[in-house]
Design a protein around this motif. Sequence first.
Motif, PDB file in Angstrom:
ATOM      1  N   PHE A 151      62.014 -18.881 -52.089  1.00  0.00           N
ATOM      2  CA  PHE A 151      62.950 -18.716 -53.198  1.00  0.00           C
ATOM      3  C   PHE A 151      62.804 -17.353 -53.871  1.00  0.00           C
ATOM      4  O   PHE A 151      63.799 -16.752 -54.302  1.00  0.00           O
ATOM      5  N   ASP A 152      61.574 -16.853 -53.984  1.00  0.00           N
ATOM      6  CA  ASP A 152      61.386 -15.535 -54.581  1.00  0.00           C
ATOM      7  C   ASP A 152      62.087 -14.471 -53.752  1.00  0.00           C
ATOM      8  O   ASP A 152      62.730 -13.565 -54.296  1.00  0.00           O
ATOM      9  N   GLU A 153      61.974 -14.585 -52.427  1.00  0.00           N
ATOM     10  CA  GLU A 153      62.607 -13.613 -51.536  1.00  0.00           C
ATOM     11  C   GLU A 153      64.133 -13.715 -51.620  1.00  0.00           C
ATOM     12  O   GLU A 153      64.832 -12.689 -51.629  1.00  0.00           O
ATOM     13  N   LEU A 154      64.641 -14.944 -51.693  1.00  0.00           N
ATOM     14  CA  LEU A 154      66.083 -15.124 -51.807  1.00  0.00           C
ATOM     15  C   LEU A 154      66.600 -14.550 -53.114  1.00  0.00           C
ATOM     16  O   LEU A 154      67.621 -13.840 -53.140  1.00  0.00           O
ATOM     17  N   TYR A 155      65.913 -14.829 -54.201  1.00  0.00           N
ATOM     18  CA  TYR A 155      66.336 -14.308 -55.503  1.00  0.00           C
ATOM     19  C   TYR A 155      66.329 -12.779 -55.509  1.00  0.00           C
ATOM     20  O   TYR A 155      67.263 -12.140 -56.020  1.00  0.00           O
ATOM     21  N   ALA A 156      65.279 -12.191 -54.930  1.00  0.00           N
ATOM     22  CA  ALA A 156      65.186 -10.733 -54.889  1.00  0.00           C
ATOM     23  C   ALA A 156      66.343 -10.136 -54.089  1.00  0.00           C
ATOM     24  O   ALA A 156      66.902  -9.096 -54.466  1.00  0.00           O
ATOM     25  N   GLU A 157      66.726 -10.792 -52.999  1.00  0.00           N
ATOM     26  CA  GLU A 157      67.823 -10.282 -52.184  1.00  0.00           C
ATOM     27  C   GLU A 157      69.158 -10.432 -52.909  1.00  0.00           C
ATOM     28  O   GLU A 157      70.018  -9.549 -52.827  1.00  0.00           O
ATOM     29  N   VAL A 158      69.340 -11.548 -53.609  1.00  0.00           N
ATOM     30  CA  VAL A 158      70.548 -11.723 -54.422  1.00  0.00           C
ATOM     31  C   VAL A 158      70.645 -10.610 -55.456  1.00  0.00           C
ATOM     32  O   VAL A 158      71.699  -9.987 -55.632  1.00  0.00           O
ATOM     33  N   GLN A 159      69.537 -10.332 -56.135  1.00  0.00           N
ATOM     34  CA  GLN A 159      69.532  -9.288 -57.158  1.00  0.00           C
ATOM     35  C   GLN A 159      69.813  -7.917 -56.564  1.00  0.00           C
ATOM     36  O   GLN A 159      70.502  -7.090 -57.166  1.00  0.00           O
ATOM     37  N   ARG A 160      69.286  -7.670 -55.383  1.00  0.00           N
ATOM     38  CA  ARG A 160      69.519  -6.379 -54.734  1.00  0.00           C
ATOM     39  C   ARG A 160      71.000  -6.162 -54.466  1.00  0.00           C
ATOM     40  O   ARG A 160      71.526  -5.053 -54.633  1.00  0.00           O
ATOM     41  N   ILE A 161      71.686  -7.231 -54.098  1.00  0.00           N
ATOM     42  CA  ILE A 161      73.094  -7.113 -53.718  1.00  0.00           C
ATOM     43  C   ILE A 161      74.016  -7.079 -54.928  1.00  0.00           C
ATOM     44  O   ILE A 161      74.895  -6.216 -55.025  1.00  0.00           O
ATOM     45  N   GLN A 173      69.050 -23.952 -58.402  1.00  0.00           N
ATOM     46  CA  GLN A 173      69.470 -23.992 -59.802  1.00  0.00           C
ATOM     47  C   GLN A 173      68.259 -24.208 -60.707  1.00  0.00           C
ATOM     48  O   GLN A 173      68.094 -23.519 -61.717  1.00  0.00           O
ATOM     49  N   GLN A 174      67.409 -25.154 -60.345  1.00  0.00           N
ATOM     50  CA  GLN A 174      66.231 -25.421 -61.163  1.00  0.00           C
ATOM     51  C   GLN A 174      65.281 -24.226 -61.159  1.00  0.00           C
ATOM     52  O   GLN A 174      64.668 -23.903 -62.188  1.00  0.00           O
ATOM     53  N   TYR A 175      65.185 -23.564 -60.029  1.00  0.00           N
ATOM     54  CA  TYR A 175      64.357 -22.358 -59.929  1.00  0.00           C
ATOM     55  C   TYR A 175      64.849 -21.292 -60.915  1.00  0.00           C
ATOM     56  O   TYR A 175      64.045 -20.664 -61.625  1.00  0.00           O
ATOM     57  N   LEU A 176      66.162 -21.074 -60.965  1.00  0.00           N
ATOM     58  CA  LEU A 176      66.723 -20.089 -61.879  1.00  0.00           C
ATOM     59  C   LEU A 176      66.550 -20.515 -63.336  1.00  0.00           C
ATOM     60  O   LEU A 176      66.287 -19.683 -64.206  1.00  0.00           O
ATOM     61  N   LEU A 177      66.699 -21.810 -63.593  1.00  0.00           N
ATOM     62  CA  LEU A 177      66.492 -22.306 -64.949  1.00  0.00           C
ATOM     63  C   LEU A 177      65.054 -22.100 -65.387  1.00  0.00           C
ATOM     64  O   LEU A 177      64.784 -21.784 -66.559  1.00  0.00           O
ATOM     65  N   ASP A 178      64.110 -22.255 -64.460  1.00  0.00           N
ATOM     66  CA  ASP A 178      62.701 -22.014 -64.777  1.00  0.00           C
ATOM     67  C   ASP A 178      62.452 -20.551 -65.116  1.00  0.00           C
ATOM     68  O   ASP A 178      61.505 -20.227 -65.835  1.00  0.00           O
ATOM     69  N   LEU A 179      63.309 -19.662 -64.588  1.00  0.00           N
ATOM     70  CA  LEU A 179      63.230 -18.238 -64.912  1.00  0.00           C
ATOM     71  C   LEU A 179      64.018 -17.906 -66.180  1.00  0.00           C
ATOM     72  O   LEU A 179      64.178 -16.733 -66.521  1.00  0.00           O
ATOM     73  N   THR A 197      72.565 -20.947 -65.846  1.00  0.00           N
ATOM     74  CA  THR A 197      73.050 -21.253 -64.500  1.00  0.00           C
ATOM     75  C   THR A 197      74.069 -22.382 -64.554  1.00  0.00           C
ATOM     76  O   THR A 197      73.900 -23.348 -65.293  1.00  0.00           O
ATOM     77  N   ALA A 198      75.122 -22.244 -63.758  1.00  0.00           N
ATOM     78  CA  ALA A 198      76.135 -23.284 -63.629  1.00  0.00           C
ATOM     79  C   ALA A 198      76.320 -23.591 -62.145  1.00  0.00           C
ATOM     80  O   ALA A 198      75.986 -22.781 -61.277  1.00  0.00           O
ATOM     81  N   VAL A 199      76.862 -24.781 -61.867  1.00  0.00           N
ATOM     82  CA  VAL A 199      77.091 -25.203 -60.486  1.00  0.00           C
ATOM     83  C   VAL A 199      78.528 -25.665 -60.326  1.00  0.00           C
ATOM     84  O   VAL A 199      79.061 -26.387 -61.178  1.00  0.00           O
ATOM     85  N   ILE A 200      79.159 -25.222 -59.243  1.00  0.00           N
ATOM     86  CA  ILE A 200      80.502 -25.663 -58.884  1.00  0.00           C
ATOM     87  C   ILE A 200      80.427 -26.478 -57.603  1.00  0.00           C
ATOM     88  O   ILE A 200      79.844 -26.023 -56.615  1.00  0.00           O
ATOM     89  N   ASN A 201      80.986 -27.668 -57.632  1.00  0.00           N
ATOM     90  CA  ASN A 201      81.126 -28.447 -56.401  1.00  0.00           C
ATOM     91  C   ASN A 201      82.494 -28.147 -55.809  1.00  0.00           C
ATOM     92  O   ASN A 201      83.525 -28.459 -56.390  1.00  0.00           O
ATOM     93  N   MET A 202      82.487 -27.544 -54.628  1.00  0.00           N
ATOM     94  CA  MET A 202      83.726 -27.149 -53.973  1.00  0.00           C
ATOM     95  C   MET A 202      84.132 -28.139 -52.883  1.00  0.00           C
ATOM     96  O   MET A 202      85.110 -27.912 -52.173  1.00  0.00           O
ATOM     97  N   GLU A 209      80.185 -20.258 -68.958  1.00  0.00           N
ATOM     98  CA  GLU A 209      79.385 -19.109 -69.371  1.00  0.00           C
ATOM     99  C   GLU A 209      77.994 -19.260 -68.778  1.00  0.00           C
ATOM    100  O   GLU A 209      77.225 -20.120 -69.182  1.00  0.00           O
ATOM    101  N   ALA A 210      77.694 -18.422 -67.803  1.00  0.00           N
ATOM    102  CA  ALA A 210      76.392 -18.491 -67.139  1.00  0.00           C
ATOM    103  C   ALA A 210      76.110 -17.164 -66.460  1.00  0.00           C
ATOM    104  O   ALA A 210      77.027 -16.426 -66.091  1.00  0.00           O
ATOM    105  N   ASN A 211      74.820 -16.860 -66.299  1.00  0.00           N
ATOM    106  CA  ASN A 211      74.443 -15.667 -65.541  1.00  0.00           C
ATOM    107  C   ASN A 211      74.795 -15.835 -64.072  1.00  0.00           C
ATOM    108  O   ASN A 211      75.329 -14.929 -63.437  1.00  0.00           O
ATOM    109  N   TYR A 212      74.485 -17.024 -63.550  1.00  0.00           N
ATOM    110  CA  TYR A 212      74.705 -17.304 -62.136  1.00  0.00           C
ATOM    111  C   TYR A 212      75.527 -18.575 -61.983  1.00  0.00           C
ATOM    112  O   TYR A 212      75.264 -19.577 -62.656  1.00  0.00           O
ATOM    113  N   VAL A 213      76.498 -18.519 -61.092  1.00  0.00           N
ATOM    114  CA  VAL A 213      77.293 -19.700 -60.757  1.00  0.00           C
ATOM    115  C   VAL A 213      77.055 -20.005 -59.282  1.00  0.00           C
ATOM    116  O   VAL A 213      77.405 -19.211 -58.406  1.00  0.00           O
TER     117      VAL A 213
END
Length: 254
Positions: free
Chosen positions: A228-238, A22-28, A32-37, A95-99
């Motif tokens: 984290f960069d690799e994870l973010y790139a893969e998320v974006q790809r999908i 979450q902090q990584y995405l906020l730095d970008l 971003t929002a977080v749900i505790n399930m 309202e967030a880009n990523y949850v």
Amino acid sequence: MYYIFFTGTAGSGKTTLVKEFQQYLLDLEMDTAVINMDPAVERVPYTPDFDVRDYVDAIEVMERYGLGPNSSLVVSIDLLLTKATDIKREIGDIEANYVLVDTPGQVELFAYRDTGRLFSSLLVGESKSVNVFLLDSYLAREARSYVSLLLLSSSVRFKLGMPQINVLSKVDLLNQRELHQLLEWGEGEGLVDSLGVIDDYSYELVKTLIESLERPPIPLSANKRDGFDELYAEVQRIVASGEDFATEENNSRL
């Protein structure tokens, strides 16, 4: 709005990864929002934008019905589904880009039971989603455990029915030899040999499992934010065909 679920065995590092990613995405500059399930967690290191404990508390369920910890969690998730209308309304206000969705440690909710899939569908609605499955690298150092975790990740993917990214969590706990070996196994190299003597059924099972993997697991360290960069790139790809969200700052430059 894209939903990113984080699933995996208990202790694999899901909550820490959610907090740091979450902090990584906020730095970008991503909203971003977080749900505790997890209705059984006592405390989390982030401030959730939606918390299932506001609707059902597994500890109270356990005491009220005289259940054990695992049974109370299952019942709690079932009870959450009875509050679907209220939950959907509250989630609709996010309202967030990523949850980011932090899930319970009892991964069987997503591997074997319908409740995990149904509640995940309730959260996502018509939005796009991806599941990040954490393979605990400290457990995966042993070849048979590595295969077992891959089988579990396959079960979760099949049950949830959403795109999935496998990651090796907590790689900062490994030495270089152990990490190198896991990376080789991720490419399908040497895994069968490392299993020792196995029967024909196991050989064919492992061979099929390796061939079915679209990509090797991404090595991650939440504490160091490695991978984290690799994870973010893969998320974006999908979920976004490789395109980044345009931030307000970026839009102002166009």
